[in-house]
Design a protein around this motif. Structure first.
Motif, PDB file in Angstrom:
ATOM      1  N   TYR A  92       0.883  -1.450   0.294  1.00 26.53           N
ATOM      2  CA  TYR A  92       0.143   0.088  -0.374  1.00 26.53           C
ATOM      3  C   TYR A  92       0.352   1.190   0.026  1.00 26.53           C
ATOM      4  CZ  TYR A  92      -3.703  -3.250   0.594  1.00 26.53           C
ATOM      5  OH  TYR A  92      -4.493  -4.309   0.785  1.00 26.53           O
ATOM      6  N   PRO A  93       0.364   2.458  -0.782  1.00 29.57           N
ATOM      7  CA  PRO A  93       1.054   3.444  -0.646  1.00 29.57           C
ATOM      8  C   PRO A  93       2.012   3.788   1.156  1.00 29.57           C
ATOM      9  CG  PRO A  93      -1.388   4.223  -1.240  1.00 29.57           C
ATOM     10  CD  PRO A  93      -1.228   2.733  -0.835  1.00 29.57           C
ATOM     11  N   SER A  94       2.843   4.041   0.545  1.00 24.96           N
ATOM     12  CA  SER A  94       4.008   4.406   2.188  1.00 24.96           C
ATOM     13  C   SER A  94       3.182   5.890   2.544  1.00 24.96           C
ATOM     14  CB  SER A  94       4.799   4.090   1.978  1.00 24.96           C
ATOM     15  OG  SER A  94       6.047   4.729   3.434  1.00 24.96           O
ATOM     16  N   ARG A  95       3.537   6.564   3.787  1.00 20.86           N
ATOM     17  CA  ARG A  95       3.067   7.690   4.417  1.00 20.86           C
ATOM     18  C   ARG A  95       3.800   7.861   5.751  1.00 20.86           C
ATOM     19  NH1 ARG A  95      -3.010   8.396   5.866  1.00 20.86           N
ATOM     20  NH2 ARG A  95      -2.825  10.365   6.774  1.00 20.86           N
ATOM     21  N   VAL A 136      -7.282   7.743  10.188  1.00 17.90           N
ATOM     22  CA  VAL A 136      -7.184   6.604   8.975  1.00 17.90           C
ATOM     23  C   VAL A 136      -8.754   6.451   8.154  1.00 17.90           C
ATOM     24  CG1 VAL A 136      -5.868   4.541   8.157  1.00 17.90           C
ATOM     25  CG2 VAL A 136      -4.815   6.000  10.289  1.00 17.90           C
ATOM     26  N   GLU A 151      -8.248   5.473   4.486  1.00 17.64           N
ATOM     27  CA  GLU A 151      -8.028   4.539   3.869  1.00 17.64           C
ATOM     28  C   GLU A 151      -6.662   3.894   4.112  1.00 17.64           C
ATOM     29  OE1 GLU A 151      -7.161   7.242   0.627  1.00 17.64           O
ATOM     30  OE2 GLU A 151      -5.269   8.207   1.467  1.00 17.64           O
ATOM     31  N   SER A 152      -6.220   2.638   3.291  1.00 21.07           N
ATOM     32  CA  SER A 152      -5.227   2.035   3.507  1.00 21.07           C
ATOM     33  C   SER A 152      -3.943   2.233   2.662  1.00 21.07           C
ATOM     34  CB  SER A 152      -5.328   0.659   2.354  1.00 21.07           C
ATOM     35  OG  SER A 152      -6.585   0.192   2.619  1.00 21.07           O
ATOM     36  N   PHE A 153      -2.765   2.247   3.901  1.00 20.70           N
ATOM     37  CA  PHE A 153      -1.578   2.682   4.173  1.00 20.70           C
ATOM     38  C   PHE A 153      -0.851   1.441   5.013  1.00 20.70           C
ATOM     39  CE2 PHE A 153      -2.221   4.371   7.752  1.00 20.70           C
ATOM     40  CZ  PHE A 153      -0.788   4.969   8.130  1.00 20.70           C
ATOM     41  N   THR A 154       0.933   2.306   3.949  1.00 23.19           N
ATOM     42  CA  THR A 154       2.251   1.288   4.719  1.00 23.19           C
ATOM     43  C   THR A 154       2.676   2.640   5.347  1.00 23.19           C
ATOM     44  OG1 THR A 154       1.790  -0.038   3.186  1.00 23.19           O
ATOM     45  CG2 THR A 154       4.272   0.251   4.050  1.00 23.19           C
ATOM     46  N   VAL A 200      -3.990  -0.973   7.375  1.00 27.86           N
ATOM     47  CA  VAL A 200      -3.334  -0.516   7.990  1.00 27.86           C
ATOM     48  C   VAL A 200      -1.398  -1.507   8.389  1.00 27.86           C
ATOM     49  CG1 VAL A 200      -1.849   0.231   9.889  1.00 27.86           C
ATOM     50  CG2 VAL A 200      -4.501   1.150   9.196  1.00 27.86           C
ATOM     51  N   ASP A 201      -1.132  -1.750   7.497  1.00 29.50           N
ATOM     52  CA  ASP A 201       0.342  -1.997   7.208  1.00 29.50           C
ATOM     53  C   ASP A 201       1.558  -1.037   8.411  1.00 29.50           C
ATOM     54  OD1 ASP A 201       3.067  -2.892   7.113  1.00 29.50           O
ATOM     55  OD2 ASP A 201       1.971  -3.812   4.838  1.00 29.50           O
TER      56      ASP A 201
END
Length: 617
Positions: free
Chosen positions: A54-57, A65, A67-70, A91-92
């Motif tokens: 998932y997109p990193s942020r 939170v 939406e999905s993200f890393t 959530v990664d």
């Protein structure tokens, strides 16, 4: 209506989310690993299995939170780490650590939500994975969740590791839950899967120290977990039903397991006839099928067993042949010899159930209590307590105490407690060591906890929790619907029944939740109580007689009337007889067939009784 604990959790979660929405973004998280987090990590973060990227942020504390993200950084927060506010997201944690401000004060039986690593409620399809939470009040908190999961997360040194609350179809897998006060906690949560987790070394800050705790949770599947070296119960089930538990390693806990629900939970796989590995199992495997030839007993009132225990750790991984079924349900336990002990007219009397008259045993006695071995009588006169073997008549101990009060045997099997308005004292009869506690209540009845470290003390204001490991501190009093006139603890130790003065009412107290969880309305004003060994019948004594009330549906199944007033009740070990202490017009012990309550015999006493006990051997 949702239970009080669940409703409290919803309010707390709603308030937290609303507060965070109204505030500016929280302080920026630290960009590097926390020194304290690194130092406190006994185990590496579980290796992540191949997953969808998932997109990193960058993360910030108290972030919302949607939406999905890393996660791209470690975070050290003064409050919550993050709050999930949408469905169907992942959530990664990216192998990173969320560090909180500390576990916060004790709030049991309510969840501790001062700070939460990942907080989420009222959503579906949420996954938290691949990271670590530490030093929060709760590592991860799910409430009102459906079809969500926690995967490959380490949570340590929180008050609660994972708290799954009023949720359905939750998966917790491949995670490490270590060094928390409470490990993996399911409260009113059903149809979940707990698999391949390490639940180890939870610490003790009573109540606490559990590896896995299920309260009022049903149809959960618990497999392939290692439950290791928790300072209290490894597995504790309270009102948990229809759960299936197999292929777990249970080692080094004290004690290993307790289940207070008779005949409901299944401690093995019905298809393969394979159970769990219990490190303290003493049975043999004569036929080399990796399964012990005798069942492993599950502590609790229902006499449950794991009928197919493994004889080696991870035995299911090396098993090469089908289980040879040796299991046969235990035969009914034969009746044990019984001696009744009555306190009457300032003396202790004894009698067998078939005797016509009781015999004077010990004169000048103010209090009596029975030891956990069910044959040692403790008799107090002033500040002196005598320990006498009912069978042999041998006096095992005679000691002077610094306080005068109510006497009870501690559940550890070798200590005696005296609790009075000017203090409490516990003496270890094996070592002779004595400890004084600065207690200043008004004790009327004592019920020592199965945890050995605290005592439930009935007082006019409620039930005090007298903590023996905290210098006699009483941090909480369980409120009742009035002053208790009688109190009895069920054999499993998970329920206390308290009769309320002047009311046709019995409060039911959960000894883990420290709260009244139910109420039983009676036809009479109770003066005394007793509970059957199977915990399915409550016997209620009054000024006119006794009733047998079923716990399940509250129906009166039988009753008996007497000329005298019922002042105390006791039940035989196998539940086939009820013993009724009568005062007033009669001073006697009535022996009744239970639960039909037919009078089988009457034992005469010289004076009115005030207490009756059962010794069995």
């Amino acid at each position: 209506m949702r239970p009080l604990v669940a409703r409290f959790g919803v309010l707390a979660l709603t308030a937290a989310v609303a507060c965070q929405a109204a505030q500016a973004p929280g302080p920026q998280a630290s960009s590097g690993p926390s020194a304290s987090a690194v130092a406190s990590s006994p185990s590496p973060t579980p290796a992540a299995s191949p997953t969808v990227p998932y997109p990193s942020r960058e993360g910030t504390c108290a972030m919302r939170v949607s939406e999905s993200f890393t996660l791209a950084n470690d975070m050290t927060c003064a409050g919550d780490g993050m709050v999930i506010v949408a469905d169907n997201l992942t959530v990664d944690l990216g192998g990173h650590t969320l560090t909180g401000p500390g576990m916060g004060p004790q709030t049991w039986p309510l969840p501790q939500l001062d700070s939460v690593g990942v907080r989420v409620g009222g959503h579906t399809g949420v996954t938290i994975r691949n990271g670590k939470t530490t030093a929060f009040s709760t590592g991860i908190y799910f409430i009102d969740m459906v079809s969500s999961s926690i995967e490959s997360v380490t949570t340590l040194r929180n008050r609660f590791g994972f708290y799954i609350h009023a949720s359905q179809k939750i998966t917790v897998k491949d995670s490490d839950v270590e060094f928390n006060i409470y490990g993996l906690h399911l409260q009113s949560s059903d149809d979940s899967v707990l698999t391949n987790n390490l639940l180890a070394r939870q610490t003790y800050n009573s109540p606490g120290g559990y590896g896995l705790y299920l309260y009022a949770s049903s149809r959960n599947r618990i497999t392939d977990n290692t439950i290791d070296s928790n300072i209290n119960w490894g597995i504790w089930f309270s009102d948990a039903k229809e759960n299936v538990i197999f292929h777990n390693n249970v080692v080094g806990n004290n004690p290993p397991v307790s289940d207070n629900t008779e005949g409901s939970n299944v401690w093995y796989d019905k298809q393969t006839k394979e159970g769990n590995w219990w490190a303290d199992y003493k049975g043999k495997d004569a036929d080399n099928d990796s399964i012990g030839d005798t069942p492993y007993p599950i502590l609790g009132p229902g006499g449950m067993v794991d009928p197919y225990p493994f004889v080696a750790k991870d035995g299911w991984k090396t098993k090469r042949r089908s289980t040879i079924d040796h299991y046969e349900p235990a035969a009914a336990r034969p009746p044990r010899a019984i001696t009744l002990v009555a306190l009457a007219g300032g003396s202790a009397y004894t009698a067998r159930p078939g005797d016509d008259r009781a015999t004077l045993r010990i004169p000048d006695v103010a209090q009596i209590a029975m030891g956990t071995d069910e044959r040692t009588l403790y008799a107090a006169s002033g500040k002196t307590v005598m320990a006498q073997d009912i069978v042999t008549g041998e006096t095992r101990d005679r000691s002077s105490y610094s306080v005068d009060g109510i006497v009870a045997a501690n559940r550890d099997g070798h200590s005696v407690l005296v609790v009075g308005p000017q203090g409490a004292e516990q003496r270890d009869l094996t070592t002779g060591q004595s400890e004084f506690f600065n207690y200043h209540g008004s004790p009327e009845v004592l019920a020592p906890s199965y945890k050995h470290n605290h005592v439930f003390v009935a007082t006019p204001r409620g039930i005090d929790l007298l903590y023996l490991n905290l210098g006699g501190r009483t941090p909480y009093t369980i409120p009742l619907d009035g002053a208790p006139t009688a109190m009895v603890m069920a054999g499993s130790g998970t329920r206390i029944y308290a009769a309320i003065a002047g009311q046709p009412l019995v409060d039911v107290v959960d000894t883990e939740q420290y709260a009244v969880v139910d109420r039983i309305t009676t036809d009479v004003v109770p003066t005394s109580l007793a509970i059957s060994p199977r915990e399915d019948v409550l016997y209620v004594g009054s000024t006119s007689g006794v009733e047998a009330v079923t716990i399940r549906d509250r129906s009166v199944v039988s009753s008996a009337a007497f000329l005298g007033s019922v002042v105390d009740l006791a039940v035989s070990p196998n539940g086939d007889q009820l013993y009724v202490a009568l005062a007033g017009l009669s001073h006697a012990i009535a022996v009744l067939d239970a639960p039909r309550l037919r009078v089988a015999h009457v034992i005469e006493l010289d004076n009115d009784p005030s207490r009756i006990l059962v010794a069995s051997y």
